[in-house]
Write a protein that holds these residues in place. Sequence first.
Motif, PDB file in Angstrom:
ATOM      1  N   VAL A  50       4.108  31.718  14.646  1.00  0.00           N
ATOM      2  CA  VAL A  50       3.204  32.804  14.254  1.00  0.00           C
ATOM      3  C   VAL A  50       3.747  34.153  14.714  1.00  0.00           C
ATOM      4  CG1 VAL A  50       0.898  33.772  14.604  1.00  0.00           C
ATOM      5  CG2 VAL A  50       1.172  31.326  14.177  1.00  0.00           C
ATOM      6  N   VAL A  51       4.217  34.219  15.948  1.00  0.00           N
ATOM      7  CA  VAL A  51       4.726  35.494  16.474  1.00  0.00           C
ATOM      8  C   VAL A  51       5.985  35.924  15.727  1.00  0.00           C
ATOM      9  CG1 VAL A  51       5.747  36.606  18.497  1.00  0.00           C
ATOM     10  CG2 VAL A  51       3.672  35.207  18.739  1.00  0.00           C
ATOM     11  N   HIS A  52       6.846  34.956  15.383  1.00  0.00           N
ATOM     12  CA  HIS A  52       8.047  35.290  14.610  1.00  0.00           C
ATOM     13  C   HIS A  52       7.656  35.888  13.256  1.00  0.00           C
ATOM     14  CE1 HIS A  52      12.067  35.041  12.921  1.00  0.00           C
ATOM     15  NE2 HIS A  52      11.566  34.380  11.892  1.00  0.00           N
ATOM     16  N   ALA A  53       6.676  35.261  12.582  1.00  0.00           N
ATOM     17  CA  ALA A  53       6.233  35.782  11.288  1.00  0.00           C
ATOM     18  C   ALA A  53       5.623  37.171  11.441  1.00  0.00           C
ATOM     19  CB  ALA A  53       5.214  34.823  10.666  1.00  0.00           C
ATOM     20  N   TRP A  54       4.832  37.372  12.483  1.00  0.00           N
ATOM     21  CA  TRP A  54       4.217  38.675  12.747  1.00  0.00           C
ATOM     22  C   TRP A  54       5.284  39.750  12.922  1.00  0.00           C
ATOM     23  CZ3 TRP A  54       4.073  40.785  17.997  1.00  0.00           C
ATOM     24  CH2 TRP A  54       3.366  41.988  18.092  1.00  0.00           C
ATOM     25  N   THR A 171      -4.577  38.943   9.372  1.00  0.00           N
ATOM     26  CA  THR A 171      -5.643  37.979   9.124  1.00  0.00           C
ATOM     27  C   THR A 171      -5.162  36.570   9.437  1.00  0.00           C
ATOM     28  OG1 THR A 171      -5.095  37.520   6.802  1.00  0.00           O
ATOM     29  CG2 THR A 171      -6.475  39.459   7.252  1.00  0.00           C
ATOM     30  N   GLY A 172      -6.095  35.652   9.592  1.00  0.00           N
ATOM     31  CA  GLY A 172      -5.768  34.280   9.973  1.00  0.00           C
ATOM     32  C   GLY A 172      -5.619  33.321   8.808  1.00  0.00           C
ATOM     33  N   HIS A 173      -5.328  33.829   7.606  1.00  0.00           N
ATOM     34  CA  HIS A 173      -5.124  32.929   6.465  1.00  0.00           C
ATOM     35  C   HIS A 173      -3.952  31.991   6.733  1.00  0.00           C
ATOM     36  CE1 HIS A 173      -7.233  36.338   4.330  1.00  0.00           C
ATOM     37  NE2 HIS A 173      -7.945  35.281   3.967  1.00  0.00           N
ATOM     38  N   HIS A 174      -4.151  30.712   6.431  1.00  0.00           N
ATOM     39  CA  HIS A 174      -3.114  29.712   6.725  1.00  0.00           C
ATOM     40  C   HIS A 174      -2.659  29.015   5.442  1.00  0.00           C
ATOM     41  CE1 HIS A 174      -6.452  26.972   6.283  1.00  0.00           C
ATOM     42  NE2 HIS A 174      -7.085  27.531   7.314  1.00  0.00           N
ATOM     43  N   ALA A 175      -1.830  27.971   5.602  1.00  0.00           N
ATOM     44  CA  ALA A 175      -1.216  27.311   4.453  1.00  0.00           C
ATOM     45  C   ALA A 175      -2.245  26.693   3.508  1.00  0.00           C
ATOM     46  CB  ALA A 175      -0.230  26.242   4.938  1.00  0.00           C
ATOM     47  N   HIS A 176      -3.320  26.140   4.042  1.00  0.00           N
ATOM     48  CA  HIS A 176      -4.324  25.538   3.172  1.00  0.00           C
ATOM     49  C   HIS A 176      -5.060  26.606   2.368  1.00  0.00           C
ATOM     50  CE1 HIS A 176      -4.759  21.362   5.274  1.00  0.00           C
ATOM     51  NE2 HIS A 176      -3.508  21.763   5.177  1.00  0.00           N
ATOM     52  N   ASP A 177      -5.267  27.786   2.961  1.00  0.00           N
ATOM     53  CA  ASP A 177      -5.860  28.898   2.214  1.00  0.00           C
ATOM     54  C   ASP A 177      -4.969  29.276   1.034  1.00  0.00           C
ATOM     55  OD1 ASP A 177      -8.118  29.265   3.918  1.00  0.00           O
ATOM     56  OD2 ASP A 177      -6.847  30.328   5.344  1.00  0.00           O
ATOM     57  N   GLY A 191      -1.425  34.312 -14.522  1.00  0.00           N
ATOM     58  CA  GLY A 191       0.007  34.408 -14.712  1.00  0.00           C
ATOM     59  C   GLY A 191       0.724  34.297 -13.381  1.00  0.00           C
ATOM     60  N   PRO A 192       2.014  34.681 -13.345  1.00  0.00           N
ATOM     61  CA  PRO A 192       2.812  34.510 -12.116  1.00  0.00           C
ATOM     62  C   PRO A 192       2.230  35.184 -10.885  1.00  0.00           C
ATOM     63  CG  PRO A 192       4.241  34.969 -13.986  1.00  0.00           C
ATOM     64  CD  PRO A 192       2.841  35.160 -14.470  1.00  0.00           C
ATOM     65  N   ARG A 193       1.686  36.390 -11.042  1.00  0.00           N
ATOM     66  CA  ARG A 193       1.145  37.078  -9.857  1.00  0.00           C
ATOM     67  C   ARG A 193      -0.029  36.315  -9.265  1.00  0.00           C
ATOM     68  NH1 ARG A 193       2.988  41.689  -8.006  1.00  0.00           N
ATOM     69  NH2 ARG A 193       4.333  42.990  -9.327  1.00  0.00           N
ATOM     70  N   GLY A 194      -0.917  35.824 -10.114  1.00  0.00           N
ATOM     71  CA  GLY A 194      -2.056  35.059  -9.607  1.00  0.00           C
ATOM     72  C   GLY A 194      -1.630  33.741  -8.995  1.00  0.00           C
ATOM     73  N   LEU A 195      -0.672  33.072  -9.644  1.00  0.00           N
ATOM     74  CA  LEU A 195      -0.202  31.785  -9.143  1.00  0.00           C
ATOM     75  C   LEU A 195       0.605  31.929  -7.862  1.00  0.00           C
ATOM     76  CD1 LEU A 195       0.824  30.101 -12.508  1.00  0.00           C
ATOM     77  CD2 LEU A 195      -1.180  29.590 -11.108  1.00  0.00           C
ATOM     78  N   ALA A 196       1.044  33.143  -7.542  1.00  0.00           N
ATOM     79  CA  ALA A 196       1.756  33.364  -6.287  1.00  0.00           C
ATOM     80  C   ALA A 196       0.830  33.239  -5.087  1.00  0.00           C
ATOM     81  CB  ALA A 196       2.418  34.746  -6.284  1.00  0.00           C
ATOM     82  N   GLY A 197      -0.481  33.348  -5.321  1.00  0.00           N
ATOM     83  CA  GLY A 197      -1.433  33.176  -4.226  1.00  0.00           C
ATOM     84  C   GLY A 197      -1.509  34.389  -3.316  1.00  0.00           C
ATOM     85  N   LEU A 198      -1.624  34.127  -2.024  1.00  0.00           N
ATOM     86  CA  LEU A 198      -1.806  35.190  -1.025  1.00  0.00           C
ATOM     87  C   LEU A 198      -0.480  35.856  -0.708  1.00  0.00           C
ATOM     88  CD1 LEU A 198      -4.126  33.154   1.365  1.00  0.00           C
ATOM     89  CD2 LEU A 198      -4.850  34.917  -0.263  1.00  0.00           C
ATOM     90  N   ALA A 199      -0.462  37.168  -0.769  1.00  0.00           N
ATOM     91  CA  ALA A 199       0.750  37.906  -0.423  1.00  0.00           C
ATOM     92  C   ALA A 199       0.903  37.941   1.098  1.00  0.00           C
ATOM     93  CB  ALA A 199       0.678  39.334  -0.961  1.00  0.00           C
ATOM     94  N   PRO A 200       2.087  37.639   1.638  1.00  0.00           N
ATOM     95  CA  PRO A 200       2.278  37.709   3.093  1.00  0.00           C
ATOM     96  C   PRO A 200       2.037  39.110   3.651  1.00  0.00           C
ATOM     97  CG  PRO A 200       4.067  36.502   2.049  1.00  0.00           C
ATOM     98  CD  PRO A 200       3.285  37.137   0.944  1.00  0.00           C
ATOM     99  N   LEU A 210      -1.666  45.216   5.312  1.00  0.00           N
ATOM    100  CA  LEU A 210      -2.281  43.923   5.618  1.00  0.00           C
ATOM    101  C   LEU A 210      -1.182  42.870   5.721  1.00  0.00           C
ATOM    102  CD1 LEU A 210      -5.005  42.224   5.729  1.00  0.00           C
ATOM    103  CD2 LEU A 210      -4.546  41.727   3.324  1.00  0.00           C
ATOM    104  N   MET A 211      -1.256  42.008   6.725  1.00  0.00           N
ATOM    105  CA  MET A 211      -0.277  40.932   6.870  1.00  0.00           C
ATOM    106  C   MET A 211      -0.973  39.609   7.155  1.00  0.00           C
ATOM    107  SD  MET A 211       1.309  40.962  10.669  1.00  0.00           S
ATOM    108  CE  MET A 211       2.044  42.584  10.727  1.00  0.00           C
ATOM    109  N   ARG A 212      -0.266  38.529   6.799  1.00  0.00           N
ATOM    110  CA  ARG A 212      -0.797  37.182   7.014  1.00  0.00           C
ATOM    111  C   ARG A 212       0.273  36.339   7.721  1.00  0.00           C
ATOM    112  NH1 ARG A 212      -2.781  38.418   1.498  1.00  0.00           N
ATOM    113  NH2 ARG A 212      -5.067  38.520   1.591  1.00  0.00           N
ATOM    114  N   PRO A 213       0.377  36.433   9.041  1.00  0.00           N
ATOM    115  CA  PRO A 213       1.443  35.732   9.761  1.00  0.00           C
ATOM    116  C   PRO A 213       1.207  34.248   9.998  1.00  0.00           C
ATOM    117  CG  PRO A 213       0.121  37.021  11.287  1.00  0.00           C
ATOM    118  CD  PRO A 213      -0.402  37.320   9.912  1.00  0.00           C
ATOM    119  N   MET A 214       0.040  33.725   9.569  1.00  0.00           N
ATOM    120  CA  MET A 214      -0.273  32.315   9.835  1.00  0.00           C
ATOM    121  C   MET A 214      -0.068  31.421   8.625  1.00  0.00           C
ATOM    122  SD  MET A 214      -2.634  31.873  12.934  1.00  0.00           S
ATOM    123  CE  MET A 214      -3.930  30.930  12.199  1.00  0.00           C
ATOM    124  N   LEU A 215       0.523  31.918   7.547  1.00  0.00           N
ATOM    125  CA  LEU A 215       0.695  31.111   6.348  1.00  0.00           C
ATOM    126  C   LEU A 215       1.596  29.899   6.583  1.00  0.00           C
ATOM    127  CD1 LEU A 215       1.002  33.795   3.522  1.00  0.00           C
ATOM    128  CD2 LEU A 215      -0.974  32.360   4.083  1.00  0.00           C
TER     129      LEU A 215
END
Length: 314
Positions: A50-54, A171-177, A191-200, A210-215
């Motif tokens: 998590v810290v590395h991703a952050w 935020t605490g969004h994770h892989a299951h989110d 389309g592709p943008r929607g299917l990409a899901g959550l942006a890191p 905004l960042m999501r380091p827990m994906l």
Amino acid sequence: MPGEGGKARSAHQIPLGQLPETAAGRTPVQGEHPLRVTLPDRRHPVVRRVVHAWRMLCDERPSGRAGRGKPTLVAASGGADSSALVICLAAVGATITLGHVIHDMRPAAEARADAQRVEALAAALGVPVRVAEVRLAAAGGGLNAEAGYRRLRYAALAEMAKEAGCGWVATGHHAHDQLESVLMALARGSGPRGLAGLAPVRRLSTGVMLMRPMLGIGPDQAKALCQRAGWAWAEDPTTAETSRLRAAIRHTVLPPLLAARPSAARASVRSGPLLWGAAEAMETLAGRVAREVVSGPDGRVAAVRCQRAELRRQ
């Protein structure tokens, strides 16, 4: 909050008072007293990931300036996911402020109990905390409840980040989110943008990202880390309401899918950047051939005029 389609009070402190052992509708995890937190070693695998991703996401600023460990407002709900994120960043001495948003979609007693839980976590770790209140009823604009709350919540988090001198909201969004978001997009025919899901990482407002380091981790890892720290998180009963699409996917679709393919959530995280890249590439090519875009009465694209020779070449 002016300009955001809703009304929010300025960030304020809520007296901690006596944290209830069991708030209405909440079941704390068995462990140490809620006001005690034992931070894990910074070499713990979840902390390291998590810290590395952050840190990596902090470096991906539009200006291109490298940086490590930028002051960050952590969106803290009181649940296991965001609590695990707080614990990970606190374990390495990161400069963090906790931000909690109270809204009027749940009973007042439950909402206040979660706010108190977040303040208790901040007090146990010795970090600052800000709490804001938004009222969905005042938002208007024809928004449904979930979309309206999400819009007001992010606006409040951006404002708290600015007040705290933080250029980042985590935020605490994770892989299951992420997997849930991809499946919801597929059900909508995205389309592709929607299917990409959550942006890191993405822009939240002027001067705030905004960042999501827990994906890269799952919910079970987040809960295990909280248990290791002795932290009793809150369980939100609304996440079990399967009348909502996300909750329905979480409880009825994900279990058999993950049983058949345990790596599905992590794979959906890897697919995200590929689909974002594909979408950007297609939009770049479309921009090269489009000479004029004609919009219809509803504001949607009705026609695109282009040169045939350029279209053939592309």
